[in-house]
Design a protein around this motif. Structure first.
Motif, PDB file in Angstrom:
ATOM      1  N   LEU A 103       0.834  -1.205   0.000  1.00  0.00           N
ATOM      2  CA  LEU A 103       0.000   0.000   0.000  1.00  0.00           C
ATOM      3  C   LEU A 103       0.866   1.252   0.000  1.00  0.00           C
ATOM      4  O   LEU A 103       0.582   2.228  -0.701  1.00  0.00           O
ATOM      5  N   GLY A 110       0.839   3.880  -3.303  1.00  0.00           N
ATOM      6  CA  GLY A 110       0.362   5.248  -3.162  1.00  0.00           C
ATOM      7  C   GLY A 110       1.150   6.278  -3.937  1.00  0.00           C
ATOM      8  O   GLY A 110       0.648   7.387  -4.187  1.00  0.00           O
ATOM      9  N   PHE A 138      -6.450   4.864   4.464  1.00  0.00           N
ATOM     10  CA  PHE A 138      -6.102   4.556   3.084  1.00  0.00           C
ATOM     11  C   PHE A 138      -5.852   5.829   2.279  1.00  0.00           C
ATOM     12  O   PHE A 138      -4.956   5.871   1.441  1.00  0.00           O
ATOM     13  N   GLU A 139      -6.609   6.858   2.550  1.00  0.00           N
ATOM     14  CA  GLU A 139      -6.394   8.108   1.830  1.00  0.00           C
ATOM     15  C   GLU A 139      -5.096   8.778   2.276  1.00  0.00           C
ATOM     16  O   GLU A 139      -4.468   9.502   1.504  1.00  0.00           O
ATOM     17  N   ASN A 182      -2.511   7.885  -0.059  1.00  0.00           N
ATOM     18  CA  ASN A 182      -2.754   8.364  -1.433  1.00  0.00           C
ATOM     19  C   ASN A 182      -3.669   7.454  -2.243  1.00  0.00           C
ATOM     20  O   ASN A 182      -3.626   7.464  -3.471  1.00  0.00           O
ATOM     21  N   PHE A 183      -4.473   6.659  -1.582  1.00  0.00           N
ATOM     22  CA  PHE A 183      -5.491   5.881  -2.255  1.00  0.00           C
ATOM     23  C   PHE A 183      -6.813   6.663  -2.234  1.00  0.00           C
ATOM     24  O   PHE A 183      -7.137   7.300  -1.229  1.00  0.00           O
ATOM     25  N   ARG A 184      -7.567   6.601  -3.309  1.00  0.00           N
ATOM     26  CA  ARG A 184      -8.940   7.094  -3.264  1.00  0.00           C
ATOM     27  C   ARG A 184      -9.787   6.000  -2.647  1.00  0.00           C
ATOM     28  O   ARG A 184      -9.805   4.863  -3.122  1.00  0.00           O
ATOM     29  N   TYR A 185     -10.489   6.334  -1.600  1.00  0.00           N
ATOM     30  CA  TYR A 185     -11.270   5.360  -0.830  1.00  0.00           C
ATOM     31  C   TYR A 185     -12.741   5.449  -1.221  1.00  0.00           C
ATOM     32  O   TYR A 185     -13.325   6.540  -1.291  1.00  0.00           O
ATOM     33  N   PRO A 187      -4.328   4.824  -7.807  1.00  0.00           N
ATOM     34  CA  PRO A 187      -4.738   3.716  -6.942  1.00  0.00           C
ATOM     35  C   PRO A 187      -6.064   4.006  -6.243  1.00  0.00           C
ATOM     36  O   PRO A 187      -6.283   5.101  -5.720  1.00  0.00           O
ATOM     37  N   LYS A 188      -6.946   3.000  -6.246  1.00  0.00           N
ATOM     38  CA  LYS A 188      -8.247   3.106  -5.610  1.00  0.00           C
ATOM     39  C   LYS A 188      -8.456   1.940  -4.649  1.00  0.00           C
ATOM     40  O   LYS A 188      -7.941   0.843  -4.895  1.00  0.00           O
ATOM     41  N   LEU A 189      -9.224   2.181  -3.597  1.00  0.00           N
ATOM     42  CA  LEU A 189      -9.568   1.095  -2.680  1.00  0.00           C
ATOM     43  C   LEU A 189     -11.079   1.082  -2.491  1.00  0.00           C
ATOM     44  O   LEU A 189     -11.681   2.085  -2.109  1.00  0.00           O
TER      45      LEU A 189
END
Length: 642
Positions: free
Chosen positions: A163, A167, A247-248, A251-254, A279-281
């Protein structure tokens, strides 16, 4: 018994067939797929509850994505049965986990839809990121890569490492968090509590759907609007959850939490995620065992229940009227409690396998002295090392194949410091239907080369108890006790404890012609073989080594002075195993003998029943008889005269 798929499922051989169905038919497809899994596993066995929990997610992914061009990576793979059925293996699914059949886990050589081979947890994000970066490098900007990881597997350190790296990449990566609060046993730890707070926040969930819909529409205006959307969305989520989104912050879009059993909503969400860069979660909340009431109620029991009556839920057991020997894991579970009652220094540790290792017995009786640390083998070992520095005696119970993940910690954190950590390696040797990802083939070889290490293996339940008793005495350095999956050989196993001298084997029987040196439970196959050999008038000697390190040198001197033919047998790889140790001793001491090594060959052994695999690898009782007959009665060619 022929099991027929439902009317729609019968027409779906590959995902392309699924994508030709109307979206309004997907709920029925899910219903038929779930029923087919129940029908199949009830009569053939295998993992159960995990696959039921991701039926809708599996259907949605193959419907919304262009698989196999778009790549799906399952974590661990317990949940991949629906995936296998939809990807060309429905008609051979009855061979699942059988010798010569399909694997119980995703396997690259089995299907192009199996993007990555898995059997251990926490690998999916790393693998998917590697694939995504490769696609970006090759200019395949339209290709999607999806990692499906459970909240239990997310506790593995490797998942966080992935992760953290993902990111900072701009690749097409979608991580789907399959949140069901379970791995095999209920999940533990702060991450579980955090995810629970996200899924139960009434304030957040009340606003989530409306806000997400509005922001998605705004983001379609253009790249400038998209940047604004990200800032607004992050602020809203952070304020409603009263803390920053984990997660954000990476640098993930949650996105989520979403209902993991709403197949139509999942399809729409996945199709939307394909068009969002970076990256997205997706946080999907599911129920392990969904659609089978008993599995929903007792998810640990129904993780892999064996054969059962799908109507009544009765799990089928042995019909033998004779008392059966206990499983080695249960002997461990009861023995550690017995030892801990007399030694306050003893602590129990396992990485997410309390029921599988039977440490749950100690956890119930001594909750302050037994720890499930989650899927985190490396942490389990170093946590044990920390306990040992404070004069405690940790029993660190890890499956043999999972111990491979913590090898550096064994060397660096335990052996170099000569700490008294007792490593109980369950599932050592060939484990059966779980196959090559779970075979405990290598622990003898990789443990015996570590300085300060004791490596032992019991031939029966009494020896396991005595080795555990010996290991908790005032010893120096790490101590390995390896034992197999399944039952032992002693019904009356609970004997008084006896200390076993370190590095001391035992002679099972004297004999002539040759000697067999066995290590561990497989010595019982030798005992069976000797009964048959006695009927042939052949009476070899049998020695139980008990220790691969240190070896019983006095016993080996006796063997090589008396015998010029020796067979070693072990339930581990013969490359670097106990047979190799015996050859090293022979060479170092100038002996000359014909030594035959029996064990796991230098190759990958596939799935099958344990006894089938012992036979396949030629170290069951029949193979022992055949090898001994060849050595003591060489076949002589007959020559015709005339």
């Amino acid at each position: 018994m022929q099991i027929e798929p439902g009317a729609l499922l019968k027409q779906i051989n590959y995902p392309a067939d699924l994508r030709n169905r109307k979206e309004s038919e997907l709920e029925e497809v899910c219903k038929e797929l779930r029923q087919y899994i129940i029908d199949m596993v009830s009569v053939n066995g295998g993992h159960f509850a995990a696959s039921l929990g991701v039926v809708e997610l599996t259907v949605a992914l193959h419907y919304a994505l262009n698989t196999p061009y778009d790549q799906i990576i399952f974590d661990v793979g317990h949940q991949a049965y629906g995936h296998k059925i939809l990807t060309g293996r429905r008609d051979v699914f009855e061979t699942n986990r059988l010798l010569g059949g399909i694997s119980g886990f995703p396997k690259r050589e089995e299907s192009p839809y199996d993007a990555f081979g898995v059997g251990h947890s926490s690998t999916s994000i790393s693998a998917a990121l590697g694939m995504a970066v490769a696609s970006q490098y090759k200019g395949e900007t339209d290709r999607q890569h999806v990692a499906i990881i459970g909240d239990g597997a997310l506790t593995g350190g490797m998942a966080f490492e992935a992760l953290n790296h993902a990111g900072i990449e701009k690749s097409n990566l979608i991580v789907i968090l399959n949140d069901n609060c379970m791995s095999i046993d209920p999940n533990v730890g702060a991450l579980k509590e955090y995810l629970t707070s996200m899924t139960t926040s009434k304030t957040y969930n009340r606003f989530r759907d409306d806000v997400a819909a509005v922001l998605t529409k705004i983001s379609e205006i253009g790249p400038d609007a998209f940047g604004i959307v990200k800032k607004i969305e992050k602020a809203i989520k952070g304020s409603l959850l009263k803390n920053s989104n984990l997660f954000e912050s990476l640098n993930f879009r949650y996105f989520g939490p979403v209902d993991g059993h709403d197949v139509n909503k999942l399809v729409k969400t996945i199709e939307d995620l394909k068009h969002i860069p970076g990256p997205k979660l997706l946080h999907a909340v599911t129920i392990k065992g969904k659609g089978y009431a008993l599995a929903e109620k007792d998810q640990t029991k129904w993780h892999a229940p064996g054969l059962f009556d799908k109507i009544t839920g009765e799990i089928k057991k042995s019909t033998s009227d004779k008392p059966q020997p206990p499983k080695y894991q249960d002997v461990f579970g009861h023995t550690i409690v017995e030892l801990a009652e007399n030694n306050p220094k003893i602590m129990g540790i396992t990485p997410a396998m309390p029921s599988g290792s039977s440490l749950n017995i100690m956890m119930a009786e001594m909750p302050t002295r037994a720890f499930d640390v989650g899927i985190a083998e490396q942490h389990a070992v170093t946590f044990s090392a920390g306990l040992a520095t404070q004069d405690l005696v940790p029993f660190c119970n890890i499956y043999s194949s999972f111990m491979q993940r913590a090898y550096d910690q064994v060397i660096h954190d335990v052996a170099l410091q000569k700490l008294n950590v007792v490593f109980c390696l369950d599932r050592a040797g060939l484990v059966g239907a779980d196959g090559p990802t779970h075979h405990g083939a290598y622990d003898i070889a990789f443990m015996r080369c570590v300085p300060n290490m004791t490596v032992s293996s019991p031939m029966n339940e009494e020896e396991l108890r005595n080795l555990m008793y010996t290991a908790q005495l005032d010893k120096k350095g790490p101590f390995v006790i390896r034992y197999p999956r399944g039952n032992g050989v002693m019904v009356d196993w609970k004997k008084p404890f006896k200390e076993i001298p370190i590095g001391k084997g035992r002679k099972i029987c004297d004999g002539e012609g040759l000697a067999v040196l066995s290590f561990g439970h497989v010595g019982n196959e030798v005992v069976k073989a000797f009964k048959e050999l006695a009927e042939k008038g052949i009476h070899p000697a049998h020695y139980d080594l008990r220790f691969a390190k240190p070896l019983d040198e006095a016993m080996l001197h006796e063997v090589f002075k008396k015998f010029d033919k020796v067979i070693t047998i072990e339930d581990g790889t013969i490359t670097g195993g106990v047979g190799s140790a015996v050859l090293e001793f022979m060479s170092a001491n100038g002996y000359q003998a014909q030594v035959i090594r029996l064990g796991i060959p230098d190759q990958i052994v596939e799935q099958g029943e344990q006894k089938e695999l012992w036979q396949l690898c030629r170290y069951d009782a029949t193979a022992v008889v055949e090898e001994i007959v060849k050595l003591v009665k060489p076949i002589k060619a007959d020559f015709m005269v005339g």
